[in-house]
Design a protein around this motif. Structure first.
Motif, PDB file in Angstrom:
ATOM      1  N   SER A   1       0.828  -1.206   0.000  1.00  0.00           N
ATOM      2  CA  SER A   1       0.000   0.000   0.000  1.00  0.00           C
ATOM      3  C   SER A   1       0.859   1.252   0.000  1.00  0.00           C
ATOM      4  O   SER A   1       0.552   2.245  -0.671  1.00  0.00           O
ATOM      5  CB  SER A   1      -0.932  -0.004   1.215  1.00  0.00           C
ATOM      6  N   ARG A   2       1.952   1.205   0.743  1.00  0.00           N
ATOM      7  CA  ARG A   2       2.850   2.362   0.759  1.00  0.00           C
ATOM      8  C   ARG A   2       3.566   2.500  -0.588  1.00  0.00           C
ATOM      9  O   ARG A   2       3.750   3.615  -1.101  1.00  0.00           O
ATOM     10  CB  ARG A   2       3.870   2.234   1.890  1.00  0.00           C
ATOM     11  N   MET A   3       3.961   1.362  -1.159  1.00  0.00           N
ATOM     12  CA  MET A   3       4.593   1.400  -2.474  1.00  0.00           C
ATOM     13  C   MET A   3       3.633   1.966  -3.518  1.00  0.00           C
ATOM     14  O   MET A   3       4.029   2.797  -4.350  1.00  0.00           O
ATOM     15  CB  MET A   3       5.027  -0.018  -2.882  1.00  0.00           C
ATOM     16  N   LYS A   4       2.367   1.557  -3.476  1.00  0.00           N
ATOM     17  CA  LYS A   4       1.384   2.074  -4.428  1.00  0.00           C
ATOM     18  C   LYS A   4       1.195   3.582  -4.261  1.00  0.00           C
ATOM     19  O   LYS A   4       1.002   4.306  -5.248  1.00  0.00           O
ATOM     20  CB  LYS A   4       0.051   1.341  -4.256  1.00  0.00           C
ATOM     21  N   ARG A   5       1.236   4.037  -3.028  1.00  0.00           N
ATOM     22  CA  ARG A   5       1.115   5.481  -2.795  1.00  0.00           C
ATOM     23  C   ARG A   5       2.237   6.235  -3.495  1.00  0.00           C
ATOM     24  O   ARG A   5       2.020   7.263  -4.142  1.00  0.00           O
ATOM     25  CB  ARG A   5       1.122   5.782  -1.298  1.00  0.00           C
ATOM     26  N   ARG A   6       3.452   5.693  -3.370  1.00  0.00           N
ATOM     27  CA  ARG A   6       4.594   6.348  -4.030  1.00  0.00           C
ATOM     28  C   ARG A   6       4.451   6.285  -5.554  1.00  0.00           C
ATOM     29  O   ARG A   6       4.782   7.261  -6.257  1.00  0.00           O
ATOM     30  CB  ARG A   6       5.911   5.685  -3.593  1.00  0.00           C
ATOM     31  N   LEU A   7       3.933   5.184  -6.075  1.00  0.00           N
ATOM     32  CA  LEU A   7       3.727   5.067  -7.511  1.00  0.00           C
ATOM     33  C   LEU A   7       2.670   6.057  -7.991  1.00  0.00           C
ATOM     34  O   LEU A   7       2.795   6.643  -9.075  1.00  0.00           O
ATOM     35  CB  LEU A   7       3.333   3.635  -7.871  1.00  0.00           C
ATOM     36  N   ARG A   8       1.625   6.269  -7.189  1.00  0.00           N
ATOM     37  CA  ARG A   8       0.606   7.250  -7.561  1.00  0.00           C
ATOM     38  C   ARG A   8       1.174   8.676  -7.547  1.00  0.00           C
ATOM     39  O   ARG A   8       0.666   9.558  -8.232  1.00  0.00           O
ATOM     40  CB  ARG A   8      -0.604   7.160  -6.623  1.00  0.00           C
ATOM     41  N   GLN A   9       2.233   8.867  -6.764  1.00  0.00           N
ATOM     42  CA  GLN A   9       2.883  10.181  -6.718  1.00  0.00           C
ATOM     43  C   GLN A   9       3.814  10.407  -7.902  1.00  0.00           C
ATOM     44  O   GLN A   9       4.319  11.516  -8.089  1.00  0.00           O
ATOM     45  CB  GLN A   9       3.667  10.327  -5.417  1.00  0.00           C
ATOM     46  N   GLY A  10       4.056   9.340  -8.685  1.00  0.00           N
ATOM     47  CA  GLY A  10       4.849   9.546  -9.891  1.00  0.00           C
ATOM     48  C   GLY A  10       6.056   8.656 -10.053  1.00  0.00           C
ATOM     49  O   GLY A  10       6.717   8.705 -11.106  1.00  0.00           O
ATOM     50  N   ALA A  11       6.413   7.853  -9.057  1.00  0.00           N
ATOM     51  CA  ALA A  11       7.536   6.938  -9.224  1.00  0.00           C
ATOM     52  C   ALA A  11       7.220   5.927 -10.331  1.00  0.00           C
ATOM     53  O   ALA A  11       6.060   5.580 -10.563  1.00  0.00           O
ATOM     54  CB  ALA A  11       7.836   6.209  -7.916  1.00  0.00           C
ATOM     55  N   LYS A  12       8.254   5.451 -11.012  1.00  0.00           N
ATOM     56  CA  LYS A  12       8.105   4.485 -12.099  1.00  0.00           C
ATOM     57  C   LYS A  12       8.316   3.070 -11.564  1.00  0.00           C
ATOM     58  O   LYS A  12       9.096   2.853 -10.628  1.00  0.00           O
ATOM     59  CB  LYS A  12       9.104   4.762 -13.216  1.00  0.00           C
ATOM     60  N   LEU A  13       7.648   2.116 -12.200  1.00  0.00           N
ATOM     61  CA  LEU A  13       7.675   0.728 -11.728  1.00  0.00           C
ATOM     62  C   LEU A  13       8.137  -0.210 -12.834  1.00  0.00           C
ATOM     63  O   LEU A  13       7.653  -0.141 -13.966  1.00  0.00           O
ATOM     64  CB  LEU A  13       6.283   0.307 -11.247  1.00  0.00           C
ATOM     65  N   ILE A  14       9.056  -1.104 -12.464  1.00  0.00           N
ATOM     66  CA  ILE A  14       9.485  -2.205 -13.325  1.00  0.00           C
ATOM     67  C   ILE A  14       9.139  -3.502 -12.591  1.00  0.00           C
ATOM     68  O   ILE A  14       9.525  -3.678 -11.435  1.00  0.00           O
ATOM     69  CB  ILE A  14      11.008  -2.163 -13.586  1.00  0.00           C
ATOM     70  N   VAL A  15       8.417  -4.397 -13.245  1.00  0.00           N
ATOM     71  CA  VAL A  15       8.070  -5.691 -12.660  1.00  0.00           C
ATOM     72  C   VAL A  15       8.727  -6.788 -13.480  1.00  0.00           C
ATOM     73  O   VAL A  15       8.558  -6.846 -14.706  1.00  0.00           O
ATOM     74  CB  VAL A  15       6.546  -5.910 -12.614  1.00  0.00           C
ATOM     75  N   ILE A  16       9.494  -7.638 -12.813  1.00  0.00           N
ATOM     76  CA  ILE A  16      10.100  -8.804 -13.463  1.00  0.00           C
ATOM     77  C   ILE A  16       9.483 -10.036 -12.815  1.00  0.00           C
ATOM     78  O   ILE A  16       9.795 -10.378 -11.674  1.00  0.00           O
ATOM     79  CB  ILE A  16      11.634  -8.805 -13.296  1.00  0.00           C
ATOM     80  N   ASP A  17       8.568 -10.673 -13.525  1.00  0.00           N
ATOM     81  CA  ASP A  17       7.832 -11.796 -12.961  1.00  0.00           C
ATOM     82  C   ASP A  17       7.188 -12.590 -14.097  1.00  0.00           C
ATOM     83  O   ASP A  17       6.669 -11.991 -15.040  1.00  0.00           O
ATOM     84  CB  ASP A  17       6.752 -11.301 -11.997  1.00  0.00           C
ATOM     85  N   PRO A  18       7.193 -13.912 -14.028  1.00  0.00           N
ATOM     86  CA  PRO A  18       6.560 -14.684 -15.087  1.00  0.00           C
ATOM     87  C   PRO A  18       5.048 -14.490 -15.146  1.00  0.00           C
ATOM     88  O   PRO A  18       4.415 -14.769 -16.163  1.00  0.00           O
ATOM     89  CB  PRO A  18       6.894 -16.139 -14.745  1.00  0.00           C
ATOM     90  N   ARG A  19       4.490 -14.014 -14.060  1.00  0.00           N
ATOM     91  CA  ARG A  19       3.045 -13.869 -13.931  1.00  0.00           C
ATOM     92  C   ARG A  19       2.689 -12.388 -13.916  1.00  0.00           C
ATOM     93  O   ARG A  19       3.466 -11.554 -13.450  1.00  0.00           O
ATOM     94  CB  ARG A  19       2.638 -14.547 -12.617  1.00  0.00           C
ATOM     95  N   ARG A  20       1.505 -12.056 -14.425  1.00  0.00           N
ATOM     96  CA  ARG A  20       1.064 -10.663 -14.380  1.00  0.00           C
ATOM     97  C   ARG A  20       0.449 -10.398 -13.013  1.00  0.00           C
ATOM     98  O   ARG A  20      -0.745 -10.565 -12.789  1.00  0.00           O
ATOM     99  CB  ARG A  20       0.040 -10.391 -15.494  1.00  0.00           C
ATOM    100  N   ILE A  21       1.294  -9.995 -12.089  1.00  0.00           N
ATOM    101  CA  ILE A  21       0.814  -9.719 -10.738  1.00  0.00           C
ATOM    102  C   ILE A  21      -0.017  -8.446 -10.750  1.00  0.00           C
ATOM    103  O   ILE A  21       0.008  -7.679 -11.706  1.00  0.00           O
ATOM    104  CB  ILE A  21       1.989  -9.610  -9.736  1.00  0.00           C
ATOM    105  N   ASP A  22      -0.743  -8.198  -9.667  1.00  0.00           N
ATOM    106  CA  ASP A  22      -1.652  -7.055  -9.626  1.00  0.00           C
ATOM    107  C   ASP A  22      -0.947  -5.728  -9.874  1.00  0.00           C
ATOM    108  O   ASP A  22      -1.517  -4.804 -10.476  1.00  0.00           O
ATOM    109  CB  ASP A  22      -2.382  -6.999  -8.281  1.00  0.00           C
ATOM    110  N   LEU A  23       0.286  -5.583  -9.406  1.00  0.00           N
ATOM    111  CA  LEU A  23       0.997  -4.311  -9.551  1.00  0.00           C
ATOM    112  C   LEU A  23       1.236  -3.933 -11.001  1.00  0.00           C
ATOM    113  O   LEU A  23       1.464  -2.753 -11.306  1.00  0.00           O
ATOM    114  CB  LEU A  23       2.341  -4.369  -8.820  1.00  0.00           C
ATOM    115  N   VAL A  24       1.210  -4.909 -11.902  1.00  0.00           N
ATOM    116  CA  VAL A  24       1.450  -4.583 -13.310  1.00  0.00           C
ATOM    117  C   VAL A  24       0.402  -3.608 -13.816  1.00  0.00           C
ATOM    118  O   VAL A  24       0.710  -2.669 -14.554  1.00  0.00           O
ATOM    119  CB  VAL A  24       1.459  -5.869 -14.159  1.00  0.00           C
TER     120      VAL A  24
END
Length: 947
Positions: free
Chosen positions: A419-442
């Motif tokens: 939840s805290r990570m999502k808050r930072r992403l909503r503020q503008g931070a960029k996200l890279i996800v490396i995972d074989p599965r499309r997790i919710d954060l994608v």
């Protein structure tokens, strides 16, 4: 402590280098610039009535109760949305304000049930308190005409009810869902008089909506609109104890609110430095297992695993167990005995178990479930940085500009941090996800990854090496940082290795299945996007190259200078509440507390002098080695505290065979778990609510666990281990876990300044806590690495020995789901099963169509080691050729199909890559049915004949 509500300052705290001084009701107060008038009043001891304001969400200004007068300003502005100004003179209590507030309150009460005396929130209701505060004595408007009274209650959620007739449309629940949790499941539907809180679509209730039951809305609600069912059933709490959650590695702090000896609710503690007042469905609501009917409260013994259990006294249990252990030791030697510590138990309890094995049993045959999840973290980070733990505190994520998540699913496994990570992403931070599965954060509401690299399971090292290739060949490395902080010669060797064309994204695309252009873009973003933070989980460590992957992550962080300050770092997300602590306490067969090798004579001498016994200088056996040795007859007895290796460890058939071959298996747990089916002694355990101690979370934060109620079994877990040691002849006499911590601090340099008094004073401490850092170390490696220069390690990609082929053409990977925890022993005994009552197999539509499989169908999941059946979930969350399941339910026994392949350095099992075949099935396999029958027989308890 007695029951006092947590202080609420109305609006969030503001960080500012500038201070503002103003006067409120004749009192001078100085606060940071940007602070609201409401918060400034609260900080100087004042109180301004409010209903829509709470300090966990941004100011809203809708209730019109917090009006104030300000000299030189017209009107009556809302104090929650009015920032302080230098020299401002504020009045919060005037005749005009009293009249206005009473008028507004009359409107609220005219459309609210007058059932205060019978309401479950009586004397715990902000609406009731505010009505009294503004002096409301009667309502002029009457109750005729349209209103919202008598609306049906939504009781679909197993933990709380939603009563819309008591809703005042303050939007606090909606804003908490948006701002604190980040799920955006709630909204205000309609306009004007028709406004109402809605969970999802018009046809949804709370259970069917996207609500994740974190409890943020319940905590924010100022009335009884959102109310825990337990409060309705038991009543208002009368006292509260602050303690630490015993689920995941986030380590949330809670107020356990009690009425008598009954736990009424767990409320996240605002001053908790790991969770900052937030919670998830498990920590907030899923504590009912502590009183579940399956819990065993009396010791039991049996001669053979074919016999029913016999209930005995504690004295008989300890005497019997000690006699059997001593006899086996005398006949077969000390190395025929061993123990397994628990990552669910406290530091103090874990320390005592490894001490019992080393000083009492006389061997180093001690291991922990932490090795089968995060031992590559310890090896990899110690090799590169010099310490076996993550580098940052959780607050650090709020200063990250680029967040790289690899092999982790934070929204399910670490939801409060997510939840805290999502808050930072909503503020503008960029996200890279490396995972074989499309997790919710994608992709989820207001969050979308800049890059998702859906790699082939088992190719983590190849992907990270390709990213390093881009960074080095495009000259994106931070040369100044490397020259100052790292070994330059080792860096040059590593740079030459990764720059080789065979490590380019284009060449490795055939291996990783990640488009080269996407990988290059992700590498550039991480290297050039500002503060770059890496967070990883079991999808990194539970591979044959787990240690190599951790070192490859460390290489990336050092190459880009993303170490040693807030907003950056390498951060392992630990799976269980005390995985970090169990490692710290010396639970590995080759290391004593503080990660010091048992072969080091100086280190060993410290413990020998303190314990008064000679220690074996040879490393002991890991769990797989213990099982192998049991089958060849050289390992005979095992003490297992708080761990279910039959369900959690790979290759279930092999685990069962090893346990069955032992003369004595002692299970110390809350329930007769799957491993207990092969046990000869069962020692009942205590829950985290029934003990004192400490946990150490994923950010190295040491936090107090405080006894909320007396142990239902009569003894805390540390007392059980001590009584067993005493029965074996050990001269132990601890009277409180504080004395155990004193011993830990005496023998462990990173805990040197830790004590219960210090923890009470500081709230929590992040190790190392020593003379150089007496108040702890939120961020590691600030001025230099613990090992001196950071070490770059060449990490060549070596394909796993687990191969797909015609018989087993698919790759299985495993993970967790939000509502369940680990093997489910606790969460399966709560109402959380309403969300996840069985393990499901996710399979891509193309693979499902080829096999004639539809969602809900029974399928057979087979590998080289075994097979099981479960229902299918056809979804494009997984790529073609990849299937995914969880391991929470013993009926599935997912680990019956996983293999013995493991990490090259630590033996951490390769849970994440198993070649399998999937085909339609008619239901459970013969093995599942025979196992279920065996499990039922193994739980029989002999009843005393009636007199």
């Amino acid at each position: 402590m007695g029951y006092e509500p947590q202080a609420d300052f109305g609006t969030p705290a503001v960080q500012s280098d500038q201070a503002v001084t103003l006067a409120i009701d004749g009192r001078s107060v100085t606060v940071p610039a940007g602070t609201s008038v409401m918060r400034a009043a609260a900080e100087c001891g004042g109180s301004i009535p409010s209903l829509c304001a709470t300090d966990s969400v941004k100011a809203f200004g809708s209730c019109r109760m917090c009006l104030v007068e300000i000299d030189g300003r017209k009107g009556t502005p809302a104090s929650c949305t009015t920032p302080v100004e230098p020299g401002m003179v504020v009045h919060t209590q005037t005749a005009r304000l009293q009249r206005l507030r009473r008028g507004v309150m009359e409107l609220y009460i005219s459309d609210h049930p007058l059932d205060c005396l019978t309401c479950s929130a009586n004397n715990d209701c902000e609406l009731q308190d505010t009505a009294a505060e503004v002096g409301l004595r009667d309502v002029r408007y009457g109750y005729a005409g349209a209103n919202h009274l008598g609306l049906p209650t939504d009781d679909s959620n197993p933990y709380f009810d939603f009563d819309p007739s008591k809703c005042i449309a303050c939007s606090r629940c909606v804003r908490a869902c948006d701002e604190v949790q980040g799920t955006f499941a709630l909204t205000i539907a309609g306009r004007g008089f028709a406004s109402k809180v809605s969970a999802g679509q018009a046809s949804d209730d709370f259970l069917s909506s996207e609500c994740v039951s974190c409890g943020a809305c319940v905590q924010a609600c100022p009335t009884a609109t959102l109310q825990e069912k337990a409060v309705k059933e038991i009543g208002k709490p009368e006292r509260a104890v602050v303690t630490t959650c015993a689920y995941c590695g986030v380590g949330c702090t809670f107020r356990a609110e009690m009425r008598g000896e009954q736990l009424v609710r767990m409320v996240p503690w605002k001053d908790g430095k790991a969770n900052r007042g937030h919670s998830c469905v498990k920590g907030r609501f899923a504590w009912g297992y502590a009183n579940h009917r399956d819990r065993v409260l009396e010791p039991m013994i049996r001669e053979s695993i074919e016999d029913p259990w016999r209930v005995v006294s504690w004295d008989e249990a300890f005497a019997y167990t000690a006699q059997r252990l001593n006899a086996i030791k005398a006949q077969h030697g000390a190395r025929a005995l061993g123990g397994i510590t628990s990552s669910r138990c406290t530091n103090e309890e874990t320390f005592l178990v490894q001490k019992l094995v080393r000083a009492g049993f006389g061997s180093n045959n001690v291991d922990t479930c932490a090795r089968v999840c995060h031992s590559p973290t310890g090896y990899g980070l110690k090799t590169t940085f010099g310490t076996s733990a993550g580098t940052q505190d959780f607050d650090s994520v709020m200063q990250a500009d680029v967040i790289l998540v690899i092999g982790a699913n934070p929204t399910d496994a670490h939801p409060v941090f997510a939840s805290r990570m999502k808050r930072r992403l909503r503020q503008g931070a960029k996200l890279i996800v490396i995972d074989p599965r499309r997790i919710d954060l994608v992709r989820m509401p207001h969050v979308e990854a800049a890059h998702h690299l859906p790699l082939q399971p088992g190719t983590n090292v190849a992907v990270l090496t390709a990213m390093a290739h881009v960074i080095v060949t495009e000259e994106l490395a931070d040369e100044a940082f490397i020259r100052e902080r790292c070994d330059w010669d080792e860096y040059q060797d590593w740079a030459r290795f990764v720059a080789d064309e065979r490590h380019s994204p284009e060449v490795l695309e055939a291996v990783t299945r990640v488009p080269a252009a996407d990988l290059r873009a992700a590498a550039r973003l991480y290297a050039t996007g500002g503060n770059g933070a890496i967070y990883y989980g079991l999808g990194v460590t539970e591979h044959s190259q787990g240690s190599s992957t951790v070192m490859a992550i460390a290489n990336l962080a050092m190459a880009t200078g993303n170490i040693g300050r807030p907003g950056v770092g390498v951060n392992p997300l630990r799976g269980q509440n005390n995985v970090q602590g169990s490692c710290d306490m010396g639970s590995f067969p080759h290391e004593l507390a503080g990660y010091r090798h048992i072969s080091d004579s100086a280190t060993r001498g410290l413990f020998e002098q303190d314990w008064g016994v000679a220690l074996d200088p040879e490393p002991g056996l890991r769990i797989p080695n213990m099982l192998d040795a049991a089958l060849d007859g050289s390992f005979r007895a095992l003490y297992i505290q708080g761990e279910d290796i039959l369900q959690s460890d790979p290759n279930t058939h092999h685990v069962a065979a090893g346990l069955k071959a032992m003369e004595l298996v002692i299970v110390h747990d809350l329930f007769l778990n799957e491993t207990a089916g092969y046990a000869h002694v069962f020692l009942p355990g205590s829950t985290f609510l029934e003990k004192d101690g400490t946990f150490t979370n994923a950010e190295r934060r040491i936090q107090r666990v405080r006894k909320v109620m007396e142990p239902a079994n009569g003894l805390a877990d540390w007392e059980v281990t001590q009584r067993l040691a005493q029965a074996m002849g050990q001269d132990w006499d601890y009277r409180h876990p504080a004395e155990i911590m004193a011993e830990i601090a005496r023998l462990t340099p990173s805990f040197a300044e830790v004590s219960y008094d210090h923890l009470e004073e500081a709230g929590s401490l992040q190790w190392p806590v020593n003379a150089a850092a007496p108040e702890g170390s939120p961020v590691m490696h600030i001025d230099g690495f613990v090992r001196g220069n950071g070490r770059f390690v060449v990490t060549d990609y070596v394909p796993t020995d687990e191969k797909t082929g015609p018989r087993y053409p698919l790759l299985l990977t495993t993970g967790r789901i939000l509502s369940q925890y680990n093997v489910g022993a606790q969460t399966r005994r709560t109402a959380n099963t309403v969300w996840h009552e069985e393990d499901l197999l996710e399979i891509h539509p193309a693979d499902a169509e080829n096999r004639g499989i539809k969602t809900g169908d029974w399928v057979r999941l087979a590998s080289r080691t075994g097979e099981t059946t479960l229902r299918a979930d056809v979804t494009d969350r997984v790529a073609p050729g990849v299937v995914y399941t969880t391991f929470h339910h013993p009926a599935t026994q997912a680990n019956v199909v996983t293999t013995d392949y493991s990490d090259w350095a630590t033996n951490c099992p390769e849970y994440k890559v198993t070649a399998v075949q999937v085909m339609p099935s008619n239901g459970p396999t013969d093995w599942q049915e025979s196992y279920a029958s065996w499990a039922e027989r193994s739980r029989r308890v002999a009843r005393e004949p009636a007199e």
